[in-house]
Design a protein around this motif. Structure first.
Motif, PDB file in Angstrom:
ATOM      1  N   ASP A 121       0.807  -1.218   0.000  1.00 27.06           N
ATOM      2  CA  ASP A 121       0.000   0.000   0.000  1.00 27.06           C
ATOM      3  C   ASP A 121       0.842   1.270   0.000  1.00 27.06           C
ATOM      4  O   ASP A 121       0.401   2.299   0.502  1.00 27.06           O
ATOM      5  CB  ASP A 121      -0.929   0.005   1.218  1.00 27.06           C
ATOM      6  CG  ASP A 121      -0.174  -0.160   2.533  1.00 27.06           C
ATOM      7  OD1 ASP A 121       1.060  -0.345   2.496  1.00 27.06           O
ATOM      8  OD2 ASP A 121      -0.821  -0.094   3.596  1.00 27.06           O
ATOM      9  N   ASP A 134       2.566   2.376  -3.008  1.00 24.84           N
ATOM     10  CA  ASP A 134       2.661   2.981  -4.331  1.00 24.84           C
ATOM     11  C   ASP A 134       1.757   4.208  -4.381  1.00 24.84           C
ATOM     12  O   ASP A 134       0.881   4.398  -3.533  1.00 24.84           O
ATOM     13  CB  ASP A 134       2.260   1.969  -5.411  1.00 24.84           C
ATOM     14  CG  ASP A 134       0.829   1.505  -5.243  1.00 24.84           C
ATOM     15  OD1 ASP A 134      -0.062   2.017  -5.960  1.00 24.84           O
ATOM     16  OD2 ASP A 134       0.579   0.662  -4.349  1.00 24.84           O
ATOM     17  N   THR A 135       1.942   5.039  -5.374  1.00 25.25           N
ATOM     18  CA  THR A 135       1.246   6.315  -5.420  1.00 25.25           C
ATOM     19  C   THR A 135      -0.261   6.150  -5.434  1.00 25.25           C
ATOM     20  O   THR A 135      -0.985   6.856  -4.700  1.00 25.25           O
ATOM     21  CB  THR A 135       1.702   7.124  -6.652  1.00 25.25           C
ATOM     22  OG1 THR A 135       3.098   7.400  -6.528  1.00 25.25           O
ATOM     23  CG2 THR A 135       0.943   8.439  -6.759  1.00 25.25           C
ATOM     24  N   GLU A 136      -0.772   5.237  -6.236  1.00 25.06           N
ATOM     25  CA  GLU A 136      -2.230   5.075  -6.308  1.00 25.06           C
ATOM     26  C   GLU A 136      -2.791   4.586  -4.979  1.00 25.06           C
ATOM     27  O   GLU A 136      -3.859   5.036  -4.538  1.00 25.06           O
ATOM     28  CB  GLU A 136      -2.601   4.123  -7.446  1.00 25.06           C
ATOM     29  CG  GLU A 136      -2.312   4.689  -8.822  1.00 25.06           C
ATOM     30  CD  GLU A 136      -2.911   6.085  -9.010  1.00 25.06           C
ATOM     31  OE1 GLU A 136      -4.103   6.263  -8.706  1.00 25.06           O
ATOM     32  OE2 GLU A 136      -2.178   6.981  -9.457  1.00 25.06           O
ATOM     33  N   SER A 137      -2.079   3.683  -4.320  1.00 23.90           N
ATOM     34  CA  SER A 137      -2.547   3.211  -3.009  1.00 23.90           C
ATOM     35  C   SER A 137      -2.513   4.336  -1.990  1.00 23.90           C
ATOM     36  O   SER A 137      -3.426   4.479  -1.165  1.00 23.90           O
ATOM     37  CB  SER A 137      -1.687   2.038  -2.529  1.00 23.90           C
ATOM     38  OG  SER A 137      -1.823   0.914  -3.376  1.00 23.90           O
ATOM     39  N   LYS A 157      -2.870   7.487  -2.563  1.00 19.88           N
ATOM     40  CA  LYS A 157      -3.965   8.415  -2.838  1.00 19.88           C
ATOM     41  C   LYS A 157      -5.310   7.860  -2.366  1.00 19.88           C
ATOM     42  O   LYS A 157      -6.194   8.623  -1.951  1.00 19.88           O
ATOM     43  CB  LYS A 157      -4.012   8.752  -4.334  1.00 19.88           C
ATOM     44  CG  LYS A 157      -2.863   9.651  -4.774  1.00 19.88           C
ATOM     45  CD  LYS A 157      -2.995  10.073  -6.221  1.00 19.88           C
ATOM     46  CE  LYS A 157      -1.908  11.068  -6.605  1.00 19.88           C
ATOM     47  NZ  LYS A 157      -2.074  11.559  -7.994  1.00 19.88           N
ATOM     48  N   ARG A 158      -5.454   6.546  -2.420  1.00 20.58           N
ATOM     49  CA  ARG A 158      -6.687   5.945  -1.869  1.00 20.58           C
ATOM     50  C   ARG A 158      -6.698   6.031  -0.350  1.00 20.58           C
ATOM     51  O   ARG A 158      -7.735   6.293   0.263  1.00 20.58           O
ATOM     52  CB  ARG A 158      -6.814   4.488  -2.323  1.00 20.58           C
ATOM     53  CG  ARG A 158      -7.189   4.307  -3.781  1.00 20.58           C
ATOM     54  CD  ARG A 158      -7.602   2.889  -4.087  1.00 20.58           C
ATOM     55  NE  ARG A 158      -6.501   1.950  -3.908  1.00 20.58           N
ATOM     56  CZ  ARG A 158      -5.662   1.595  -4.875  1.00 20.58           C
ATOM     57  NH1 ARG A 158      -5.806   2.127  -6.090  1.00 20.58           N
ATOM     58  NH2 ARG A 158      -4.697   0.729  -4.663  1.00 20.58           N
ATOM     59  N   ALA A 164      -5.198  13.324  -3.756  1.00 17.30           N
ATOM     60  CA  ALA A 164      -5.740  12.893  -5.048  1.00 17.30           C
ATOM     61  C   ALA A 164      -5.354  13.808  -6.207  1.00 17.30           C
ATOM     62  O   ALA A 164      -5.190  13.339  -7.345  1.00 17.30           O
ATOM     63  CB  ALA A 164      -7.260  12.768  -4.963  1.00 17.30           C
ATOM     64  N   THR A 212      -0.134  15.960  -8.973  1.00 14.98           N
ATOM     65  CA  THR A 212       0.384  15.388 -10.206  1.00 14.98           C
ATOM     66  C   THR A 212       1.903  15.214 -10.087  1.00 14.98           C
ATOM     67  O   THR A 212       2.572  15.949  -9.360  1.00 14.98           O
ATOM     68  CB  THR A 212       0.079  16.285 -11.412  1.00 14.98           C
ATOM     69  OG1 THR A 212       0.702  17.562 -11.236  1.00 14.98           O
ATOM     70  CG2 THR A 212      -1.431  16.474 -11.562  1.00 14.98           C
TER      71      THR A 212
END
Length: 306
Positions: free
Chosen positions: A32, A34-37, A39-40, A46, A49
């Motif tokens: 958990d 990584d960038t996408e994790s 952000k969640r 969110a 950039t």
């Protein structure tokens, strides 16, 4: 069954160096970070950039990453950020680099996170310092385009070994007569050959001394104030935030440096993260990590620019 990767941190230093040279950075098992994790997990991130690039440096092109959030009110300040890793490891995707940069960008502080050559085999000081200096000069020259600020609003900072490299870069800039950053952020920095005992000769048997010797490249360089800025002249530094951790064996290094900066008349803030240990901002779930990031962001936002 696949053999589990050994924890680099538990290996004797020669074995750790050999493994990193042969296999590169080990895969982080955390699912958990990584960038996408991230952000969640942290919805306020969110809108941040990122943009990957490379910087021409004396020891090869080095990876870097720009973080910005166009939806938040800008502070007029930005940060060049240098991760740690005992001078032998670390990378832009570790939370100490990536998560911290995301958090600061979401607070209106654009970040250029930078990498540098590692001290593996024949590489020693000043090689990593040279790369950080090159990244700093690049950031100043491209501040408006990359970070949407004037060069006078650019700060430099780092954690652990990255804190050493950031402080050492400031000392080198000062001694060369170049402009120093608007401010300096040091998080659990390793500024002395033995950070646990800043005023004593390094014990060759200690892990700190072994890492320092590997970084320095020889016993004489253990006395170089550009390699270990805690040993050098404390005057001429910009406003500096030093974050140390209550449970960290390296805590004396940061505290001693903060005291010397203050004694030289510098604008110095020392913050102790209670209950935290070394590398706590490399774990976003650590209770002290969000507090430390908030302290950094608030200090940067309040900084009086010259």
């Amino acid at each position: 069954m696949t053999e589990a990767e050994p924890d680099i941190r538990t290996l004797p230093l020669p074995e750790a160096i050999q493994r990193l040279r042969e296999h590169g950075e080990p895969i982080d098992p955390r699912p958990d970070i990584d960038t996408e994790s991230l952000k969640r997990r942290f919805p306020h991130l969110a809108q941040v950039t990122t943009h990957d690039l490379t910087i021409d440096a004396p020891h090869g092109r080095q990876p870097a990453r720009v973080y910005r959030d166009a939806t938040v009110l800008p502070t007029g300040r930005a940060l060049v950020w240098v991760h740690g890793g005992a001078f032998i490891g670390g990378h832009l995707d570790m939370p100490e680099s990536n998560w911290v940069a995301l958090e600061l960008a979401a607070r209106g502080i654009p970040v250029l996170a930078v990498d540098y050559v590692k001290c593996l085999g024949d590489v020693h000081f000043p090689a990593p310092s040279d790369d950080v200096l090159a990244a700093w000069r690049f950031a100043r020259s491209q501040a408006a385009e990359l970070l949407e600020i004037a060069p006078g609003g650019l700060l430099l900072g780092g954690a652990s070994a990255g804190g050493n490299l950031a402080a050492g870069a400031v000392a080198r800039l000062r001694d060369a007569g170049e402009p120093v950053p608007a401010g300096l952020v040091l998080v659990y920095p390793a500024l002395h050959p033995d950070g646990a005992h800043p005023g004593s000769p390094a014990d060759p048997a200690s892990s700190f001394a072994q890492l320092s010797l590997n970084f320095a490249g020889g016993p004489e360089a253990l006395h170089d104030p550009h390699a270990f800025p805690g040993l050098g002249n404390a005057s001429g530094f910009p406003a500096t935030l030093v974050v140390v951790c209550e449970l960290d064996r390296l805590r004396p290094s940061g505290e001693t440096f903060a005291s010397r900066l203050a004694g030289a008349g510098g604008d110095t803030t020392l913050y102790v993260e209670v209950g935290a240990d070394h590398a706590h901002i490399n774990e976003p779930s650590d209770p002290g990590a969000p507090r430390t990031v908030a302290v950094i962001a608030e200090w940067i936002a309040r900084l009086q620019l010259r």
